[in-house]
Design an enzyme around this catalytic site. Structure first.
Site, PDB file in Angstrom:
ATOM      1  N   ASP A  71      -3.067 -17.407   5.347  1.00 31.20           N
ATOM      2  CA  ASP A  71      -4.308 -18.171   4.589  1.00 31.20           C
ATOM      3  C   ASP A  71      -4.763 -18.981   5.554  1.00 31.20           C
ATOM      4  OD1 ASP A  71      -1.751 -19.128   4.315  1.00 31.20           O
ATOM      5  OD2 ASP A  71      -2.236 -20.432   2.721  1.00 31.20           O
ATOM      6  N   LYS A  81       2.718 -14.408   5.690  1.00 32.77           N
ATOM      7  CA  LYS A  81       2.976 -15.158   4.558  1.00 32.77           C
ATOM      8  C   LYS A  81       4.330 -15.355   4.460  1.00 32.77           C
ATOM      9  CE  LYS A  81       1.103 -17.694   1.329  1.00 32.77           C
ATOM     10  NZ  LYS A  81       0.267 -18.919   1.724  1.00 32.77           N
ATOM     11  N   ASP A 126      -5.889  -5.628   5.722  1.00 30.79           N
ATOM     12  CA  ASP A 126      -6.972  -5.171   4.954  1.00 30.79           C
ATOM     13  C   ASP A 126      -8.201  -6.126   4.572  1.00 30.79           C
ATOM     14  OD1 ASP A 126      -8.432  -3.350   3.697  1.00 30.79           O
ATOM     15  OD2 ASP A 126      -7.413  -2.994   2.002  1.00 30.79           O
ATOM     16  N   TYR A 150       0.778  -1.180   0.007  1.00 34.12           N
ATOM     17  CA  TYR A 150       0.036   0.094   0.000  1.00 34.12           C
ATOM     18  C   TYR A 150       0.981   1.114  -0.010  1.00 34.12           C
ATOM     19  CZ  TYR A 150      -4.051  -2.900   0.925  1.00 34.12           C
ATOM     20  OH  TYR A 150      -5.032  -3.965   0.509  1.00 34.12           O
TER      21      TYR A 150
END
Ligand code: NAP
Length: 488
Positions: free
Chosen positions: A215, A182, A239, A135
């Site tokens: 995930d 991740k 987000d 971002y």
């Protein structure tokens, strides 16, 4: 915290009504705060669509910035991100301008707001890093057909958000922090948050610390959300996870948030301007009201915060006045009626739901020095040169080997979108015209000099179109770069 106190002894807050349903939600929150008797005063300022329309591309005028610099605290409605005019989101501009690095998004089961999870006691907070990651919006077209977005994660940013999450746990009497990353795929960037979390966690022995792959975190949040207390994560993960979490408790109408920095804090609902409901007096203002409750606690106004939170809980519990997102827009009350009911319920306590005990949060004090990690030894071992080329990997590989013949560098490999394609090892990639060509020093103990680096670029550039370059650093003997898929 440098709050501005007015001559009448009240705390001054910048209020940005915002776009779409923003003014209705903000109006509701301000009426309730005033009725609760909190000692606040407002300075109303503009940002968003009205400002873009005047031609200001940032969407945030100088008077608004000036007001926030003075008050340090903002209650804002949603700002529309226009398509077609205005370069950047005014929301992101505000968050970044004032380095509000922690985005705090709490959700809890609310009485009489039915969801598939009712009765399971969901009460969790997503703490999202708010200024770094993808971002930062640093994007480039590397070739006419290949775009790049830089994912920048700093050790300093990780330390701030991790410490913030642990401090929030202490302030809210929470017991567990999960760090969701991740890092199994992005070992250096996402891995930086995981490593920082694991380093800092022992300083908070009273809080249980767990790492979870993001995930699986999404999967677990849907399957057994009640297991989570605080989840700290990078910007984009946060987000997505925080929108997911708001759906668990009844949707965006109930999801408040705070953007907190060491200088400024901005309180707003998670939702946007919901333009189809603008001006209809039917939307649910709870998310903005609960954001205002978070603001009151930030300002040390714990009593008014609890008074208002209790009144919201009583209103929901009794269910006499209900918003359209809960009961349907054909038989709902108006936003004004819902607000009036909350005001009527000020001073009452809910019979089933309860309000947490909150203590002031201790914001992490981290040096403003840009340099936070100082290695003992550093070395440049080679360079990745990204090349635009329309042929085969073999043609490019052979050509580049000729280019560096007789120089201190050799071509180690070529990859296409992360998979090694030269030397060939059997990959069946559908290549594009963007190749990462890794050159390393033939002498494995040497340090690449500036002139060697520039000579490499000149040589490659004389024959190919290079589009991007990265030095391959080694810090304290550890490679500061990853291997492509397929390299052993
Ligand atoms: P949105 O405005 O959040 O609305 C999506 C849907 O969520 C609405 O259509 C409505 O669902 C429901 N909803 C949202 N707020 C509600 C409320 N207070 N009460 C009841 N229902 C509510 O998302 P969007 O349509 O994607 O975005 C619209 C604009 O807002 C865009 O320009 C976007 O960039 C901007 N935005 C701003 C912020 C911010 O300022 N922080 C955040 C997000 C988006 P139903 O249709 O199912 O009734």
């Amino acid at each position: 915290m440098n709050v501005h106190i007015t001559p009448s002894g009240k705390k001054l807050v910048t209020v940005i009504p915002g776009d779409g349903i923003g003014p209705e939600c903000i109006q509701s929150a301000l009426r309730i705060i005033e009725a609760a008797g909190a000692p606040l005063e407002w300075e109303v300022r503009e940002a968003g669509a009205s400002v873009f329309k005047k031609g200001l591309e940032s969407g945030v005028p100088a008077e608004t910035i000036e007001s926030i610099r003075k008050t340090r605290v903002v209650l804002k409605g949603p700002l529309e991100t226009p398509v077609g005019y205005g370069e950047k989101s005014a929301n992101v501009t505000l968050r970044k301008l004032f380095e509000t690095y922690a985005n705090v998004r709490p959700v809890r089961e609310l009485p009489n707001v039915p969801t598939p999870y009712s009765g399971r006691g969901i009460d969790l907070v997503v703490v999202r890093e708010n200024v770094e990651d993808l971002y930062a919006g640093i994007e480039h077209m590397q070739t006419p057909g290949v775009a790049q977005c830089l994912k920048l994660i700093s050790r300093k940013g990780c330390e701030k958000i991790v410490r913030f999450a642990f401090e929030l746990a202490r302030a809210e009497g929470r017991k567990k922090v999960h760090c969701a990353t991740k890092s199994n795929i992005m070992k250096l960037t996402e891995g930086m948050l995981k490593r920082t979390f694991e380093e800092i966690a022992p300083e908070y022995p009273d809080i249980e610390a767990n790492h979870i792959i993001v995930d699986n975190c999404a999967h677990q949040m849907v399957k057994r959300p009640e297991q989570f207390d605080i989840i700290v994560t990078t910007n984009m993960n946060g987000d997505i996870l925080s929108d997911l979490s708001s759906a668990l408790v009844g949707g965006l109408g109930f999801a408040p948030s705070a953007n907190i920095g060491n200088e400024v804090a901005i309180f707003e609902a998670v939702h946007g301007s919901a333009p189809k409901y603008a001006g209809k007096n039917v939307i649910n203002p709870t998310a903005v009201i609960l954001s205002a409750v978070m603001m009151l606690r930030y300002l040390g106004e714990f009593e008014s915060a609890t008074l208002i939170e209790n009144a919201v809980l009583v209103t929901l519990e009794e269910g006499k006045v209900r918003t359209g997102d809960v009961v349907g827009y054909d038989r709902c009350n108006t936003t004004t009626e819902y607000t009036d009911e909350i005001i009527r319920n000020l001073g009452r306590k809910p019979s089933t739901a309860s309000v947490r005990e909150y203590k002031p949060i201790r914001l992490p004090q981290i040096s403003r020095n840009p340099v936070t990690v100082v290695p003992q030894k550093r070395r440049v071992v080679g360079m990745d040169v990204f090349v635009e080329f329309g042929g085969t990997p073999e043609e490019l590989g052979k050509g580049l080997e000729q280019v560096v013949e007789g120089t201190p560098l050799r071509l180690r490999l070529i990859s296409n979108r992360g998979t090694m394609v030269y030397p060939a090892f059997g990959a069946m990639t559908d290549n594009v015209d963007h190749w990462r060509c890794r050159f390393v020093l033939r002498d494995e103990s040497a340090d690449l000099s500036e002139s060697q680096a520039l000579e490499l670029l000149q040589r490659v550039g004389a024959r190919y179109q290079w589009t991007h370059v990265e030095k391959l650093h080694e810090f304290d003997g550890q490679p500061g770069f990853t291997k492509p898929q397929g390299e052993n």
